[in-house]
Design a protein around this motif. Structure first.
Motif, PDB file in Angstrom:
ATOM      1  N   VAL A   1       1.148  -1.015  -0.320  1.00  0.00           N
ATOM      2  CA  VAL A   1       0.402  -0.276  -0.036  1.00  0.00           C
ATOM      3  C   VAL A   1       0.819   1.118  -0.077  1.00  0.00           C
ATOM      4  CG1 VAL A   1      -1.651   1.649   1.425  1.00  0.00           C
ATOM      5  CG2 VAL A   1      -1.454  -1.100   1.404  1.00  0.00           C
ATOM      6  N   GLN A   2       0.620   1.995  -1.208  1.00  0.00           N
ATOM      7  CA  GLN A   2       1.488   3.407  -1.240  1.00  0.00           C
ATOM      8  C   GLN A   2       0.474   4.226  -0.344  1.00  0.00           C
ATOM      9  OE1 GLN A   2       1.433   1.520  -3.843  1.00  0.00           O
ATOM     10  NE2 GLN A   2       3.054   0.441  -2.390  1.00  0.00           N
ATOM     11  N   LEU A   3       0.732   5.435   0.466  1.00  0.00           N
ATOM     12  CA  LEU A   3      -0.018   6.413   0.642  1.00  0.00           C
ATOM     13  C   LEU A   3       0.320   7.554   0.650  1.00  0.00           C
ATOM     14  CD1 LEU A   3      -0.863   4.907   4.584  1.00  0.00           C
ATOM     15  CD2 LEU A   3      -2.055   4.583   2.759  1.00  0.00           C
ATOM     16  N   VAL A   4      -0.792   8.796   0.096  1.00  0.00           N
ATOM     17  CA  VAL A   4       0.153   9.660   0.034  1.00  0.00           C
ATOM     18  C   VAL A   4      -0.483  11.257   0.337  1.00  0.00           C
ATOM     19  CG1 VAL A   4       1.132  11.713  -2.151  1.00  0.00           C
ATOM     20  CG2 VAL A   4       1.287   9.168  -2.213  1.00  0.00           C
ATOM     21  N   GLU A   5       0.062  11.599   1.264  1.00  0.00           N
ATOM     22  CA  GLU A   5      -1.315  12.930   2.092  1.00  0.00           C
ATOM     23  C   GLU A   5      -0.820  14.212   1.164  1.00  0.00           C
ATOM     24  OE1 GLU A   5       0.868  10.570   5.479  1.00  0.00           O
ATOM     25  OE2 GLU A   5       1.460  11.018   3.594  1.00  0.00           O
ATOM     26  N   SER A   6      -1.900  14.968   1.057  1.00  0.00           N
ATOM     27  CA  SER A   6      -1.782  16.321   1.071  1.00  0.00           C
ATOM     28  C   SER A   6      -2.751  17.443   1.420  1.00  0.00           C
ATOM     29  CB  SER A   6      -2.148  16.390  -0.275  1.00  0.00           C
ATOM     30  OG  SER A   6      -3.543  15.937  -0.923  1.00  0.00           O
ATOM     31  N   GLY A   7      -2.305  18.331   1.522  1.00  0.00           N
ATOM     32  CA  GLY A   7      -3.113  19.443   1.956  1.00  0.00           C
ATOM     33  C   GLY A   7      -2.898  20.041   2.924  1.00  0.00           C
ATOM     34  N   GLY A   8      -1.719  20.199   3.851  1.00  0.00           N
ATOM     35  CA  GLY A   8      -1.247  21.018   4.282  1.00  0.00           C
ATOM     36  C   GLY A   8      -0.635  22.085   4.286  1.00  0.00           C
ATOM     37  N   GLY A   9      -0.217  22.893   4.789  1.00  0.00           N
ATOM     38  CA  GLY A   9      -0.296  24.719   4.670  1.00  0.00           C
ATOM     39  C   GLY A   9       0.029  25.284   5.392  1.00  0.00           C
ATOM     40  N   LEU A  10       0.128  26.245   5.933  1.00  0.00           N
ATOM     41  CA  LEU A  10       0.722  27.564   7.025  1.00  0.00           C
ATOM     42  C   LEU A  10      -1.189  28.209   6.751  1.00  0.00           C
ATOM     43  CD1 LEU A  10       2.270  29.603   8.449  1.00  0.00           C
ATOM     44  CD2 LEU A  10       2.596  30.928   6.497  1.00  0.00           C
ATOM     45  N   VAL A  11      -1.160  27.609   7.824  1.00  0.00           N
ATOM     46  CA  VAL A  11      -2.719  28.825   8.315  1.00  0.00           C
ATOM     47  C   VAL A  11      -2.579  29.265   9.663  1.00  0.00           C
ATOM     48  CG1 VAL A  11      -3.365  26.537   9.119  1.00  0.00           C
ATOM     49  CG2 VAL A  11      -5.290  28.425   8.399  1.00  0.00           C
ATOM     50  N   GLN A  12      -3.751  30.693   9.843  1.00  0.00           N
ATOM     51  CA  GLN A  12      -3.040  31.653  10.907  1.00  0.00           C
ATOM     52  C   GLN A  12      -4.078  30.452  12.081  1.00  0.00           C
ATOM     53  OE1 GLN A  12      -5.106  35.073   9.775  1.00  0.00           O
ATOM     54  NE2 GLN A  12      -3.081  36.080   9.641  1.00  0.00           N
ATOM     55  N   THR A  13      -3.586  30.964  13.647  1.00  0.00           N
ATOM     56  CA  THR A  13      -4.998  30.346  14.091  1.00  0.00           C
ATOM     57  C   THR A  13      -6.273  30.248  14.861  1.00  0.00           C
ATOM     58  OG1 THR A  13      -3.110  30.559  16.106  1.00  0.00           O
ATOM     59  CG2 THR A  13      -4.773  30.790  17.396  1.00  0.00           C
ATOM     60  N   GLY A  14      -6.845  29.795  15.016  1.00  0.00           N
ATOM     61  CA  GLY A  14      -8.493  29.283  14.325  1.00  0.00           C
ATOM     62  C   GLY A  14      -9.038  29.325  13.801  1.00  0.00           C
ATOM     63  N   GLY A  15      -7.962  29.252  12.050  1.00  0.00           N
ATOM     64  CA  GLY A  15      -8.683  28.790  10.391  1.00  0.00           C
ATOM     65  C   GLY A  15      -7.868  27.083  10.491  1.00  0.00           C
ATOM     66  N   SER A  16      -9.098  27.023   9.549  1.00  0.00           N
ATOM     67  CA  SER A  16      -8.901  25.219   9.742  1.00  0.00           C
ATOM     68  C   SER A  16      -8.313  24.696   7.824  1.00  0.00           C
ATOM     69  CB  SER A  16     -10.756  25.519   8.660  1.00  0.00           C
ATOM     70  OG  SER A  16     -11.142  25.743   9.724  1.00  0.00           O
ATOM     71  N   LEU A  17      -7.866  23.736   7.729  1.00  0.00           N
ATOM     72  CA  LEU A  17      -7.631  22.622   7.172  1.00  0.00           C
ATOM     73  C   LEU A  17      -8.525  21.784   6.892  1.00  0.00           C
ATOM     74  CD1 LEU A  17      -3.525  23.362   7.705  1.00  0.00           C
ATOM     75  CD2 LEU A  17      -4.675  24.323   5.162  1.00  0.00           C
ATOM     76  N   THR A  18      -8.159  21.343   5.537  1.00  0.00           N
ATOM     77  CA  THR A  18      -8.674  19.730   5.439  1.00  0.00           C
ATOM     78  C   THR A  18      -7.482  18.742   4.908  1.00  0.00           C
ATOM     79  OG1 THR A  18     -10.784  20.010   5.273  1.00  0.00           O
ATOM     80  CG2 THR A  18     -10.198  17.711   4.227  1.00  0.00           C
ATOM     81  N   LEU A  19      -6.939  17.740   5.356  1.00  0.00           N
ATOM     82  CA  LEU A  19      -5.802  16.476   4.813  1.00  0.00           C
ATOM     83  C   LEU A  19      -6.287  15.763   4.304  1.00  0.00           C
ATOM     84  CD1 LEU A  19      -3.644  16.900   7.816  1.00  0.00           C
ATOM     85  CD2 LEU A  19      -3.687  18.046   5.999  1.00  0.00           C
ATOM     86  N   SER A  20      -6.187  15.548   3.113  1.00  0.00           N
ATOM     87  CA  SER A  20      -6.499  13.859   2.300  1.00  0.00           C
ATOM     88  C   SER A  20      -4.911  12.967   2.477  1.00  0.00           C
ATOM     89  CB  SER A  20      -6.468  14.323   0.793  1.00  0.00           C
ATOM     90  OG  SER A  20      -7.406  15.380   0.965  1.00  0.00           O
ATOM     91  N   CYS A  21      -5.741  11.577   2.586  1.00  0.00           N
ATOM     92  CA  CYS A  21      -4.740  10.786   2.189  1.00  0.00           C
ATOM     93  C   CYS A  21      -5.422   9.981   0.950  1.00  0.00           C
ATOM     94  CB  CYS A  21      -5.220  10.191   3.366  1.00  0.00           C
ATOM     95  SG  CYS A  21      -3.567   8.532   3.036  1.00  0.00           S
ATOM     96  N   ALA A  22      -4.387   9.303  -0.129  1.00  0.00           N
ATOM     97  CA  ALA A  22      -4.682   8.387  -0.815  1.00  0.00           C
ATOM     98  C   ALA A  22      -3.786   7.834  -1.249  1.00  0.00           C
ATOM     99  CB  ALA A  22      -4.283   9.452  -2.792  1.00  0.00           C
ATOM    100  N   ALA A  23      -4.748   6.240  -1.566  1.00  0.00           N
ATOM    101  CA  ALA A  23      -3.559   5.176  -1.431  1.00  0.00           C
ATOM    102  C   ALA A  23      -4.320   4.639  -2.735  1.00  0.00           C
ATOM    103  CB  ALA A  23      -5.213   4.255  -0.639  1.00  0.00           C
ATOM    104  N   SER A  24      -2.729   3.772  -3.335  1.00  0.00           N
ATOM    105  CA  SER A  24      -2.302   3.166  -4.236  1.00  0.00           C
ATOM    106  C   SER A  24      -2.220   1.814  -3.454  1.00  0.00           C
ATOM    107  CB  SER A  24      -1.793   3.919  -4.791  1.00  0.00           C
ATOM    108  OG  SER A  24      -0.668   3.917  -4.600  1.00  0.00           O
ATOM    109  N   GLY A  25      -1.767   1.468  -4.710  1.00  0.00           N
ATOM    110  CA  GLY A  25      -1.469  -0.716  -4.206  1.00  0.00           C
ATOM    111  C   GLY A  25      -2.831  -1.030  -3.686  1.00  0.00           C
ATOM    112  N   ARG A  26      -3.589  -0.954  -3.175  1.00  0.00           N
ATOM    113  CA  ARG A  26      -4.773  -1.772  -2.965  1.00  0.00           C
ATOM    114  C   ARG A  26      -5.581  -0.914  -1.868  1.00  0.00           C
ATOM    115  NH1 ARG A  26      -1.763  -5.871   1.578  1.00  0.00           N
ATOM    116  NH2 ARG A  26      -1.235  -6.554   0.342  1.00  0.00           N
ATOM    117  N   THR A  27      -6.806  -2.470  -2.007  1.00  0.00           N
ATOM    118  CA  THR A  27      -7.896  -0.922  -1.759  1.00  0.00           C
ATOM    119  C   THR A  27      -7.719  -0.695  -0.605  1.00  0.00           C
ATOM    120  OG1 THR A  27     -10.194  -0.992  -1.484  1.00  0.00           O
ATOM    121  CG2 THR A  27      -9.595  -3.042  -1.419  1.00  0.00           C
TER     122      THR A  27
END
Length: 124
Positions: A1-27
């Motif tokens: 299984v290969q996992l790749v995260e995305s969605g990180g970054g710089l945000v101010q206090t009180g802000g929001s982010l959504t991180l994603s994790c995409a998989a390949s190689g196996r369900t």
């Protein structure tokens, strides 16, 4: 299984982010999925975990009420919605699949497959 995260970054206090994790190689649908963090000089720590079917979740006390873990087995992805971010949330965030085992776990040692991590920085 290969996992790749995305969605990180710089945000101010009180802000929001959504991180994603995409998989390949196996369900992903057969696996418990977890999110962990590692700050400089610290060990990897548990953030959230979700059962194979999305029916059960668990969170670290520090993120309860602010973070939401989810998954989409049809898309072979998992996500971590992070709201009301704080400077202490700053870390590299990793997604991981637990193997073997189907129970929720907060122990990094019980997760066999890891992504490369995505940096989240929360400025004060």
């Amino acid at each position: 299984v290969q996992l790749v995260e995305s969605g990180g970054g710089l945000v101010q206090t009180g802000g929001s982010l959504t991180l994603s994790c995409a998989a390949s190689g196996r369900t992903l649908s057969a696996y418990v999925m977890g999110w962990f963090v590692q700050a400089p000089g610290k060990e990897r720590e548990f953030v959230a975990v979700i059962s194979w079917d999305g029916g059960k979740t668990a969170y670290a006390d520090s993120v309860k009420g602010r973070f939401t873990i989810s998954r989409d087995n049809t898309e072979n992805t998992a996500a971590l919605q992070m709201n009301r971010l704080k400077p202490e949330d700053t870390a590299v965030y990793y997604c991981a699949t637990r193997f073997p085992g189907h129970e929720l776990s907060s122990r990094p040692s019980e997760y066999a497959y890891w992504g490369q991590g995505t940096q989240v920085t929360v400025s004060s």
